[in-house]
Design an enzyme around this catalytic site. Structure first.
Site, PDB file in Angstrom:
ATOM      1  N   SER A 120       0.826  -1.198   0.000  1.00 16.57           N
ATOM      2  CA  SER A 120       0.000   0.000   0.000  1.00 16.57           C
ATOM      3  C   SER A 120       0.868   1.260   0.000  1.00 16.57           C
ATOM      4  O   SER A 120       1.604   1.505  -0.938  1.00 16.57           O
ATOM      5  CB  SER A 120      -0.953  -0.041   1.195  1.00 16.57           C
ATOM      6  N   LYS A 172     -21.080  17.313   7.581  1.00 13.50           N
ATOM      7  CA  LYS A 172     -20.001  17.637   8.498  1.00 13.50           C
ATOM      8  C   LYS A 172     -19.719  16.433   9.415  1.00 13.50           C
ATOM      9  O   LYS A 172     -20.629  15.810   9.940  1.00 13.50           O
ATOM     10  CB  LYS A 172     -20.397  18.856   9.349  1.00 13.50           C
TER      11      LYS A 172
END
Length: 308
Positions: A120, A172
């Site tokens: 990764s 949010k």
């Protein structure tokens, strides 16, 4: 000469000898220091191969990046060897090292040597090198990006806890473990992941000379052994530091040059550093798993399952 004068003379002689002995010790110590300093100075100004070791979870580390750039700015640093043994880390951490290494590679040869795991984000840094060497059993690949959360609202409800959040807009602080993920929130998060994934795949395609479909096929998140990675073109050669030195020799760099590790001095209290090191050595990743301390987008392969 009476007895008193004899005693006084002996004292003078004793003081004189003590002074000369002290002076001899000081001169000897100074000569040793000069010799050692001269040797270190000579070594410092000899050609060398810089070595950057990245292990554990890779995070944004401006101090290390700056130390790397400073080290490679020296005309005596003839090449850079990346020693990577990492399951990955944050996207920003991998990207920052990738950009720094690519800037260095514009002037000096860079070779990556993969250890047990270079997956990764660890692979993201590796592809910044001009040449990648891996062991046959190296675990690499895992090309992808993720963001994890957990919905604990059901558990809290059973405990009689009702979380309340007042926020400026529905998206949010999404995703959050304290509220169920809505379809709108899921779509917004997916756009975030897809954008960073697109960046990662683009890096792989460019650096490994793949067309887009080939890069996408290899970037499905799976890991590869070093042998599989070599067959797929994700690495260039199988081996270790010897093979890396052999490749550097083909680039005009003396493969027998000494290696000097790039280090950065952390401004950390001595006792605090020792305590942290002791805890890490005793408990490894069973104590404060590193995944729990990674916020935001990560490019990582099971950091909490791998023992160091």
């Amino acid at each position: 000469m009476d007895e008193g004068e004899l005693i006084a003379e002996r004292r003078r002689l004793k003081r004189s000898r003590s002074w000369w002995r002290g002076a001899a010790i000081v001169v000897g110590a100074a000569m040793i220091a000069v010799a050692a300093g001269g040797s270190d100075l000579a070594r410092r100004y000899q050609p060398y191969i810089a070595e950057l070791r990245l292990s554990g979870v890779i995070m944004d580390d401006p101090e290390m990046v700056e130390a790397l750039e400073d080290a490679m700015a020296s005309r005596n640093a003839k090449a850079l060897v990346l020693r990577i043994d990492s399951p990955g880390g944050t996207v920003v951490g991998g990207e920052s090292f990738f950009r720094a290494v690519r800037a260095i590679a514009a002037d000096k040869p860079v070779v990556a040597v993969l250890g047990e795991v270079a997956a990764s984000g660890g692979y993201m840094v590796a592809i910044a090198a001009d040449h990648i060497v891996a062991r046959e059993g190296t675990i690499t690949g895992s090309i992808g990006v993720l963001m994890q959360t957990a919905d604990v609202t059901g558990l809290l409800s059973k405990l009689g806890v009702v979380p309340e959040t007042i926020k400026s807009a529905p998206l949010k602080a999404v995703p959050s473990p304290f509220e169920a993920l809505t379809e709108e929130g899921r779509a917004a998060t997916r756009l975030l992941i897809d954008d960073m994934y697109d960046m990662f795949v683009g890096m792989v395609a460019e650096r490994r000379n793949f067309d887009r479909p080939t890069a996408l096929k290899l970037a499905d998140g799976r890991v590869y052994t070093g042998r599989q990675a070599k067959a797929n073109g994700l690495v260039d050669a199988l081996g270790g530091i010897g093979e890396a030195r052999d490749w550097l020799a083909t680039k005009g760099v003396d493969g027998d040059l000494p290696m000097r590790e790039v280090r950065v001095w952390r401004d950390e209290p001595l006792l605090g550093g020792l305590a942290r090191s002791a805890v890490s050595a005793m408990f490894g990743k069973t104590y404060l798993p590193e995944r729990l301390r990674l916020d935001g987008l990560v490019a990582v392969w099971h950091p909490d399952l791998r023992l160091r």
